[in-house]
Write an enzyme that holds these catalytic residues in place. Structure first.
Site, PDB file in Angstrom:
ATOM      1  N   GLU A  55       5.350   5.814   6.143  1.00 21.26           N
ATOM      2  CA  GLU A  55       6.530   4.961   6.330  1.00 21.26           C
ATOM      3  C   GLU A  55       6.994   4.826   7.776  1.00 21.26           C
ATOM      4  O   GLU A  55       7.362   3.734   8.205  1.00 21.26           O
ATOM      5  CB  GLU A  55       7.702   5.458   5.466  1.00 21.26           C
ATOM      6  CG  GLU A  55       7.539   5.185   3.982  1.00 21.26           C
ATOM      7  CD  GLU A  55       6.904   6.321   3.210  1.00 21.26           C
ATOM      8  OE1 GLU A  55       6.210   7.158   3.835  1.00 21.26           O
ATOM      9  OE2 GLU A  55       7.082   6.364   1.985  1.00 21.26           O
ATOM     10  N   GLY A 106       5.313   5.354  -1.446  1.00 23.24           N
ATOM     11  CA  GLY A 106       5.852   5.441  -2.802  1.00 23.24           C
ATOM     12  C   GLY A 106       4.849   5.974  -3.817  1.00 23.24           C
ATOM     13  O   GLY A 106       5.240   6.508  -4.859  1.00 23.24           O
ATOM     14  N   ALA A 124       5.218   1.462  -1.958  1.00 22.55           N
ATOM     15  CA  ALA A 124       6.140   0.418  -2.398  1.00 22.55           C
ATOM     16  C   ALA A 124       5.616  -0.904  -1.840  1.00 22.55           C
ATOM     17  O   ALA A 124       4.866  -0.925  -0.861  1.00 22.55           O
ATOM     18  CB  ALA A 124       7.542   0.714  -1.884  1.00 22.55           C
ATOM     19  N   GLU A 137       5.007   9.606  -3.496  1.00 21.40           N
ATOM     20  CA  GLU A 137       6.308   9.984  -4.054  1.00 21.40           C
ATOM     21  C   GLU A 137       6.293   9.952  -5.585  1.00 21.40           C
ATOM     22  O   GLU A 137       6.896  10.799  -6.240  1.00 21.40           O
ATOM     23  CB  GLU A 137       7.388   9.063  -3.463  1.00 21.40           C
ATOM     24  CG  GLU A 137       7.583   9.357  -1.967  1.00 21.40           C
ATOM     25  CD  GLU A 137       8.252   8.242  -1.170  1.00 21.40           C
ATOM     26  OE1 GLU A 137       8.345   7.107  -1.669  1.00 21.40           O
ATOM     27  OE2 GLU A 137       8.682   8.525  -0.034  1.00 21.40           O
TER      28      GLU A 137
HETATM   29  N1  CO8 Z   1       2.427  -3.339  -0.544  1.00 17.82           N
HETATM   30  C1  CO8 Z   1       2.008  -4.608  -0.765  1.00 17.82           C
HETATM   31  N2  CO8 Z   1       0.709  -4.973  -0.795  1.00 17.82           N
HETATM   32  C2  CO8 Z   1      -0.196  -3.995  -0.608  1.00 17.82           C
HETATM   33  C3  CO8 Z   1       0.166  -2.669  -0.359  1.00 17.82           C
HETATM   34  C4  CO8 Z   1       1.557  -2.340  -0.343  1.00 17.82           C
HETATM   35  N3  CO8 Z   1       2.010  -1.092  -0.164  1.00 17.82           N
HETATM   36  N4  CO8 Z   1      -0.950  -1.919  -0.193  1.00 17.82           N
HETATM   37  C5  CO8 Z   1      -1.989  -2.789  -0.323  1.00 17.82           C
HETATM   38  N5  CO8 Z   1      -1.529  -4.030  -0.577  1.00 17.82           N
HETATM   39  C6  CO8 Z   1      -2.326  -5.240  -0.795  1.00 17.82           C
HETATM   40  C7  CO8 Z   1      -2.891  -5.786   0.499  1.00 17.82           C
HETATM   41  O1  CO8 Z   1      -1.927  -6.561   1.183  1.00 17.82           O
HETATM   42  C8  CO8 Z   1      -4.054  -6.612  -0.005  1.00 17.82           C
HETATM   43  O2  CO8 Z   1      -3.564  -7.797  -0.513  1.00 17.82           O
HETATM   44  P1  CO8 Z   1      -4.361  -9.185  -0.176  1.00 17.82           P
HETATM   45  O3  CO8 Z   1      -5.711  -8.999  -0.845  1.00 17.82           O
HETATM   46  O4  CO8 Z   1      -3.518 -10.225  -0.822  1.00 17.82           O
HETATM   47  O5  CO8 Z   1      -4.460  -9.258   1.300  1.00 17.82           O
HETATM   48  C9  CO8 Z   1      -4.550  -5.784  -1.209  1.00 17.82           C
HETATM   49  O6  CO8 Z   1      -3.473  -4.920  -1.575  1.00 17.82           O
HETATM   50  C10 CO8 Z   1      -5.742  -4.923  -0.886  1.00 17.82           C
HETATM   51  O7  CO8 Z   1      -5.416  -4.124   0.239  1.00 17.82           O
HETATM   52  P2  CO8 Z   1      -6.303  -4.057   1.574  1.00 17.82           P
HETATM   53  O8  CO8 Z   1      -7.085  -5.307   1.744  1.00 17.82           O
HETATM   54  O9  CO8 Z   1      -5.407  -3.642   2.696  1.00 17.82           O
HETATM   55  O10 CO8 Z   1      -7.310  -2.886   1.170  1.00 17.82           O
HETATM   56  P3  CO8 Z   1      -8.046  -1.867   2.165  1.00 17.82           P
HETATM   57  O11 CO8 Z   1      -9.014  -1.121   1.318  1.00 17.82           O
HETATM   58  O12 CO8 Z   1      -8.529  -2.572   3.367  1.00 17.82           O
HETATM   59  O13 CO8 Z   1      -6.887  -0.854   2.651  1.00 17.82           O
HETATM   60  C11 CO8 Z   1      -4.991   0.611   2.355  1.00 17.82           C
HETATM   61  C12 CO8 Z   1      -6.266   0.000   1.726  1.00 17.82           C
HETATM   62  C13 CO8 Z   1      -5.385   1.558   3.500  1.00 17.82           C
HETATM   63  C14 CO8 Z   1      -4.283   1.405   1.266  1.00 17.82           C
HETATM   64  C15 CO8 Z   1      -4.100  -0.526   2.901  1.00 17.82           C
HETATM   65  O14 CO8 Z   1      -3.926  -1.497   1.872  1.00 17.82           O
HETATM   66  C16 CO8 Z   1      -2.741  -0.070   3.309  1.00 17.82           C
HETATM   67  O15 CO8 Z   1      -2.584   0.506   4.368  1.00 17.82           O
HETATM   68  N6  CO8 Z   1      -1.702  -0.309   2.458  1.00 17.82           N
HETATM   69  C17 CO8 Z   1      -0.355   0.029   2.765  1.00 17.82           C
HETATM   70  C18 CO8 Z   1      -0.143   1.507   2.622  1.00 17.82           C
HETATM   71  C19 CO8 Z   1       1.279   1.874   3.002  1.00 17.82           C
HETATM   72  O16 CO8 Z   1       1.688   1.757   4.149  1.00 17.82           O
HETATM   73  N7  CO8 Z   1       2.065   2.336   2.000  1.00 17.82           N
HETATM   74  C20 CO8 Z   1       3.416   2.725   2.198  1.00 17.82           C
HETATM   75  C21 CO8 Z   1       4.316   1.578   1.957  1.00 17.82           C
HETATM   76  S1  CO8 Z   1       5.981   1.941   2.353  1.00 17.82           S
HETATM   77  C22 CO8 Z   1       6.523   2.820   1.028  1.00 17.82           C
HETATM   78  O17 CO8 Z   1       5.815   3.109   0.115  1.00 17.82           O
HETATM   79  C23 CO8 Z   1       7.930   3.210   1.062  1.00 17.82           C
HETATM   80  C24 CO8 Z   1       8.352   3.897  -0.222  1.00 17.82           C
HETATM   81  C25 CO8 Z   1       9.819   4.046  -0.291  1.00 17.82           C
HETATM   82  C26 CO8 Z   1      10.477   2.710  -0.392  1.00 17.82           C
HETATM   83  C27 CO8 Z   1      11.931   2.869  -0.315  1.00 17.82           C
HETATM   84  C28 CO8 Z   1      12.596   1.525  -0.187  1.00 17.82           C
HETATM   85  C29 CO8 Z   1      13.795   1.529   0.640  1.00 17.82           C
END
Ligand code: CO8
Length: 258
Positions: free
Chosen positions: A131, A108, A63, A111
């Site tokens: 999460e 997400g 998400a 999920e």
């Molecule tokens: N949300 C927003 N932006 C994201 C997300 C995300 N989940 N994942 C990646 N991005 C963005 C980054 O911020 C980055 O943007 P920018 O270029 O503007 O800085 C771009 O995508 C590229 O990402 P990275 O530079 O980080 O790429 P890497 O190859 O270095 O890393 C990863 C890839 C490992 C996937 C890393 O991006 C990461 O850890 N992302 C987050 C993963 C995560 O924690 N996901 C879980 C999120 S929480 C969730 O999903 C909850 C679901 C239920 C919600 C219920 C609501 C109540």
């Protein structure tokens, strides 16, 4: 639609989450568009769906953390409900669904994949529920569907530790059915979807309903779901063709979804 693309290839529909710059993160607009796409699908014409992410790096990296970061308790609950409503719709969708996981499937994203009937992935795929490392619980069904797919002990380990796993481990624990080279993934997803599409659609859909509805019922009630599904097939032309073809030692001429 910008963030969720839909195309038809023969009898198969392909849904693509399309925000590659943010690794296809699920914001409210994606959830709304996904809902609209599902509502617009012709379930009489199509026989299977493939769900994937744009690009070669990510299925869905979760998400959208920037959208979630400032939510209040009430807004968090509402966002969780918004995702759950769409994912429940996908899970109960009449057509069988295949997640073609082409990279990160985190939070997400995992999920979303788990709301599909079948998951296959590319060798670079990575799964996880990160999460709790962000100070939240899984919120779009992760606390519920992961345990149903891989068992409670493994699901709790993954959710509590926030450990991401690679494709090979996801395969070993039964989270995905098969792993392919990235360039083969879509072809294999379509091959499987077309194989499903060649079977009697009413029977496939009734089997899906019986399996989905039965899983959370006691077995004596669950088998009643199956009896109803089984019985309903005998009112179809496709059952007559399927069994008739067997008895006449020929291949069915093509199921007509009636
Ligand atoms: N949300 C927003 N932006 C994201 C997300 C995300 N989940 N994942 C990646 N991005 C963005 C980054 O911020 C980055 O943007 P920018 O270029 O503007 O800085 C771009 O995508 C590229 O990402 P990275 O530079 O980080 O790429 P890497 O190859 O270095 O890393 C990863 C890839 C490992 C996937 C890393 O991006 C990461 O850890 N992302 C987050 C993963 C995560 O924690 N996901 C879980 C999120 S929480 C969730 O999903 C909850 C679901 C239920 C919600 C219920 C609501 C109540």
């Amino acid at each position: 639609m910008e963030m969720v693309l839909f195309e038809e290839r023969g009898q198969v529909g392909i849904i693509t989450i399309n925000r590659p710059k943010v690794l296809n993160a699920l914001c409210s607009q994606v959830l709304e568009e996904l809902n609209e796409v599902l509502d617009g699908i012709d379930t009489q014409k199509l026989r299977a769906l493939v769900v994937t992410g744009a690009g070669e790096k990510s299925f869905v990296a979760g998400a959208d953390i920037s959208e979630m970061s400032t939510l209040s308790k009430e807004e968090g609950e509402a966002f969780g409900k918004k995702g759950n409503d769409v994912f429940l719709k996908l899970e109960a969708f009449p057509l069988p669904t295949i997640a073609a996981v082409n990279g990160f499937a985190l939070g997400g994203g995992c999920e979303l994949a788990m709301s599909c009937d079948i998951r296959i992935c590319s060798e670079n795929a990575m799964f996880g529920q990160p999460e709790v490392g962000l100070g939240i619980t899984p919120g779009f069904g992760g606390t519920q569907r992961l345990a149903r797919i891989v068992g409670t002990g493994m699901a709790k380990e993954l959710v509590f530790s926030a450990r991401n796993i690679k494709a090979a481990e996801a395969h070993r624990i039964g989270l995905v059915n098969s792993v392919y080279a990235q360039e083969e993934l879509m072809e294999q997803a379509l091959k499987l979807a077309n194989r499903i599409a060649n079977n009697a659609p009413i029977a496939v859909q009734a089997a899906k309903r019986a399996m989905n509805e039965g899983i959370s019922l006691p077995i004596d009630q669950a088998v009643v779901k199956e009896e109803k599904a089984f019985g309903s097939c005998f009112a179809t032309a496709d059952q007559k063709e399927g069994m008739g073809a067997f008895l006449e030692k020929r291949k069915p001429t093509g199921f007509i979804n009636k």
